[in-house]
Write an enzyme that holds these catalytic residues in place. Structure first.
Site, PDB file in Angstrom:
ATOM      1  N   GLU A  18      -2.863 -16.613  -1.692  1.00 14.55           N
ATOM      2  CA  GLU A  18      -2.160 -15.608  -2.501  1.00 14.55           C
ATOM      3  C   GLU A  18      -1.448 -16.344  -3.622  1.00 14.55           C
ATOM      4  OE1 GLU A  18      -0.596 -12.689  -4.409  1.00 14.55           O
ATOM      5  OE2 GLU A  18      -1.918 -12.216  -2.718  1.00 14.55           O
TER       6      GLU A  18
ATOM      7  N   GLU B  56      -9.976   4.156  -2.512  1.00 12.62           N
ATOM      8  CA  GLU B  56     -10.083   2.841  -1.891  1.00 12.62           C
ATOM      9  C   GLU B  56     -11.360   2.851  -1.053  1.00 12.62           C
ATOM     10  OE1 GLU B  56      -7.092  -0.562  -1.407  1.00 12.62           O
ATOM     11  OE2 GLU B  56      -6.964   1.309  -2.512  1.00 12.62           O
TER      12      GLU B  56
ATOM     13  N   TYR C  52      -6.571 -13.209  -1.735  1.00 16.72           N
ATOM     14  CA  TYR C  52      -5.667 -12.136  -2.187  1.00 16.72           C
ATOM     15  C   TYR C  52      -4.933 -11.504  -0.989  1.00 16.72           C
ATOM     16  CZ  TYR C  52      -9.703 -12.195  -5.476  1.00 16.72           C
ATOM     17  OH  TYR C  52     -10.759 -12.548  -6.289  1.00 16.72           O
TER      18      TYR C  52
ATOM     19  N   CYS D  68      -9.986  -1.429  -4.439  1.00 22.89           N
ATOM     20  CA  CYS D  68      -9.252  -0.307  -5.033  1.00 22.89           C
ATOM     21  C   CYS D  68      -9.979   0.232  -6.260  1.00 22.89           C
ATOM     22  CB  CYS D  68      -7.825  -0.714  -5.387  1.00 22.89           C
ATOM     23  SG  CYS D  68      -7.712  -2.075  -6.563  1.00 22.89           S
TER      24      CYS D  68
ATOM     25  N   ASN E 133      -0.730  -8.064   4.829  1.00 20.21           N
ATOM     26  CA  ASN E 133      -1.040  -6.734   5.345  1.00 20.21           C
ATOM     27  C   ASN E 133      -2.250  -6.750   6.275  1.00 20.21           C
ATOM     28  OD1 ASN E 133      -0.665  -3.824   5.360  1.00 20.21           O
ATOM     29  ND2 ASN E 133      -2.454  -3.683   4.035  1.00 20.21           N
TER      30      ASN E 133
ATOM     31  N   GLN F 237       0.856  -1.184   0.000  1.00 17.83           N
ATOM     32  CA  GLN F 237       0.000   0.000   0.000  1.00 17.83           C
ATOM     33  C   GLN F 237       0.895   1.238   0.000  1.00 17.83           C
ATOM     34  OE1 GLN F 237      -3.217   0.045  -0.294  1.00 17.83           O
ATOM     35  NE2 GLN F 237      -3.864  -2.041   0.193  1.00 17.83           N
TER      36      GLN F 237
ATOM     37  N   ASP G 174      -9.634  -8.626  -0.870  1.00 20.14           N
ATOM     38  CA  ASP G 174      -8.989  -7.385  -1.304  1.00 20.14           C
ATOM     39  C   ASP G 174      -8.501  -7.625  -2.730  1.00 20.14           C
ATOM     40  OD1 ASP G 174      -7.681  -4.992  -1.583  1.00 20.14           O
ATOM     41  OD2 ASP G 174      -6.107  -5.410  -0.119  1.00 20.14           O
TER      42      ASP G 174
END
Length: 362
Positions: free
Chosen positions: A235, A354, A214, A320, A219, A186, A295
């Site tokens: 991921e 976002e 994801y 996003c 994070n 980010q 995400d």
């Protein structure tokens, strides 16, 4: 990277426009008023990338107007970038101007920094990197107090670390993150910290399990793991998976299982369409998933993954691209309603935003 137009005097009006746009997109779903999280007006961006442009016999930092890659704008400082980047820019420029070894066929510079002050610089070249370059680069890294990565075709030389170390505070607890060079992180650290705290609060204290799609470098995974019994996270990027595994270990969390699968592949696994060797040793049926956290990339969730999320009581969604977020919510609206929504201004002075929503089963 195009040159953004920074005007702090216009910030509040621009943020209000974004909030109105998000409200418009979510209005068909009877969304509550969005919680709005603003950004610092300057020095908010923790990474920056510059091309090098020759003029007057020297190389200079350069950016370009949107849509015009041939008209360079020479840059001496960059107010949207972190103070650390602005400190390093003239020091690095002085170093390459004083050294033919460092400047020869150097065409791009990338800075990666953190709120905690760590920094990594990547230098990209149109030539092979030799021992003479490495010797000067090692001295440069020591002089600047940074890690340094040299890149040329088919080769990467790392001096120090190939990642930076970040610390973010969520609900009073500090989490440590390795953020690798070349991987997604980010860009706006202050807003990222606000996003993590919002997601942590929105999920609430649970006595069941969380599925995360994801997950990147972990994070959101790390703070959300403290709210649930167990986490199964997926991921696809190998670099991000390795960083996430290191971050899980560094933070002493033992309730997270990470698998290298795409969201589409995990959907197939949960639907028992076919087995995956990468799931060997993981008993999917032992999980009691009450929530899913997603995400996704700008394209949003594909229809099958969106259908997968429907089976969960709670869907926590960070987006996003609110346009594709709205498309995904439309697919889920017959079974889920929006309980909370938020706007996070990750990208001031641009139209990008976002958003976060918590969907709960009707």
């Amino acid at each position: 990277m195009p040159l953004p137009q920074l005007d702090p005097a216009q910030y509040a009006a621009q943020l209000a426009e974004k909030a109105a746009r998000l409200e418009e997109l979510l209005a068909p779903f009877d969304a509550p008023a969005a919680e709005v999280f603003d950004s610092p007006r300057e020095h908010y961006r923790l990474r920056a990338e510059f091309r090098l442009w020759r003029e007057g016999g020297q190389r200079h930092y350069a950016m370009f107007e949107q849509g015009d890659k041939h008209k360079a704008i020479l840059i001496d400082d960059f107010p949207i970038a972190s103070r650390r980047i602005n400190e390093l820019m003239p020091q690095l420029k002085a170093a390459w101007q004083a050294s033919e070894v460092l400047s020869f066929k150097l065409f791009q510079v990338e800075f990666l920094t953190t709120l905690s002050g760590d920094a990594l610089i990547t230098l990209a070249y149109h030539r092979p990197l030799d021992e003479a370059w490495q010797a000067e680069a090692e001295q440069l890294a020591a002089d600047l107090g940074v890690s340094l990565v040299g890149r040329s075709k088919g080769k990467r030389i790392v001096i120090g670390r190939d990642y930076v170390e970040e610390q973010l505070v969520v609900a009073g607890r500090s989490f440590r993150y390795r953020q690798p060079e070349g991987a997604f992180t980010q860009p706006n650290g202050e807003v990222c910290q606000k996003m993590l705290n919002w997601a942590h609060e929105a999920l609430g204290e649970r006595d069941d399990d969380l599925l995360e799609l994801y997950c990147g470098n972990g994070n959101f995974t790390l703070p959300l793991a403290t709210r649930v019994r167990r986490v199964l996270a997926t991921e696809i990027s190998k670099t991000s998976v390795n960083a996430a595994l290191a971050n899980i270990e560094d933070n002493g969390l033992d309730n997270i299982e990470l698998v290298r699968l795409s969201a589409e592949e995990l959907t197939q696994a949960l639907n028992e369409v076919r087995p995956f060797r990468r799931l060997a040793g993981i008993d999917l049926k032992s999980y009691s998933f009450g929530s899913v956290f997603v995400d996704p990339p700008r394209a949003g969730m594909d229809p099958d993954t969106c259908e997968l999320t429907r089976r969960f009581e709670r869907i926590l969604y960070i987006s996003c691209n609110p346009e594709t977020l709205a498309q995904n919510i439309a697919q889920l609206a017959d079974t889920h309603r929006i309980e909370r929504c938020a706007l996070f201004d990750q990208f001031p002075y641009t139209h990008h935003m976002e958003a976060g929503v918590l969907l709960v089963r009707r």
